[in-house]
Enzyme design. Structure first.
Site, short mmCIF file in Angstrom:
data_model
loop_
_atom_site.label_atom_id
_atom_site.label_comp_id
_atom_site.label_asym_id
_atom_site.label_seq_id
_atom_site.Cartn_x
_atom_site.Cartn_y
_atom_site.Cartn_z
N SER A 4 0.81 -1.22 0.00
CA SER A 4 0.00 0.00 0.00
C SER A 4 0.84 1.27 0.00
O SER A 4 0.30 2.36 -0.23
CB SER A 4 -0.94 0.01 1.21
OG SER A 4 -0.21 0.23 2.40
N LYS B 233 1.16 4.32 6.80
CA LYS B 233 0.46 5.24 5.89
C LYS B 233 1.12 6.62 5.96
O LYS B 233 2.00 6.87 6.77
CB LYS B 233 -1.02 5.36 6.26
CG LYS B 233 -1.77 4.04 6.31
CD LYS B 233 -1.87 3.35 4.95
CE LYS B 233 -2.54 1.98 5.07
NZ LYS B 233 -2.56 1.26 3.79
#
Length: 203
Positions: free
Chosen positions: A58, A97
């Site tokens: 991701s 993230k």
């Protein structure tokens, strides 16, 4: 005149014993130093730094699966552009993230064009893998980040479960374990992470 005879065997034995004593003392000094270094490292990684491992893709192209990171967490306050380690209760795992917006900032995503706006300004995002087209249908944009929370997304926008999804949503700062500052694995990519702040651009 009196004659004196030297006992060379006794002298050799005494010299050997002294060498052994010196060797033992040197080994003890080295052992003491190693123990000290060990405890210093333990203290540093307990109170100043942590190790985190990237799970999944991701964060491509910035980070890859299984990359190992040093994370700074002492007195850390999230800022836009930081790569952070989050203890996600919704996903029941630790995720990596990037902070897109902090408390009281407004996020708007134009999924038709793949563009992200913060406080009405288009973000310049050189770190992303591709434009932002994946809408999880959770938010009605624009949204304002609540107090003590941040809005995070993965750099691989269309293959990242992040604040756009109900399972993650707005991330409470208490769930942020720290900021990733250095990649230590793989060795050929070891180094400080770039400071990409995702600055707003005009237009």
């Amino acid at each position: 005149m009196a004659k004196y005879e030297l006992n060379y065997e006794a002298l050799d034995e005494e010299e050997q014993q002294q060498k052994k004593a010196d060797s033992v003392e040197e080994m003890l000094d080295w052992l003491e130093m190693l123990i000290t270094v060990f405890f210093v490292i333990v203290l540093v990684f307990t109170f100043l730094f942590r190790i985190a491992i990237v799970d999944g893709e991701s964060m491509l192209p910035t980070l890859e699966d299984k990359d190992k990171l040093i994370v700074s967490h002492l007195f850390y306050e999230p800022e836009v552009g930081d790569v952070v380690i989050v203890n996600s209760k919704g996903l029941d795992k630790v995720i990596v993230k990037r902070v897109i917006a902090t408390e009281n900032q407004t996020v708007n995503i134009d999924y038709s064009e793949g563009k992200v706006y913060v406080d009405g300004q288009l973000l310049d995002e050189p770190y992303i893998n591709e434009l932002t087209y994946s809408d999880f249908g959770y938010h009605n944009y624009p949204v304002t980040v609540p107090a003590d929370c941040v809005f995070v997304m993965g750099d691989n926008r269309n293959r990242s479960t992040d604040s756009r999804a109900e399972s993650v949503g707005f991330v409470n700062k208490a769930d942020i374990m720290g900021k990733a500052i250095v990649r230590i694995w793989p060795f050929n990519k070891m180094g400080a992470l770039p400071e990409d702040a995702g600055a707003a651009q005009n237009g």
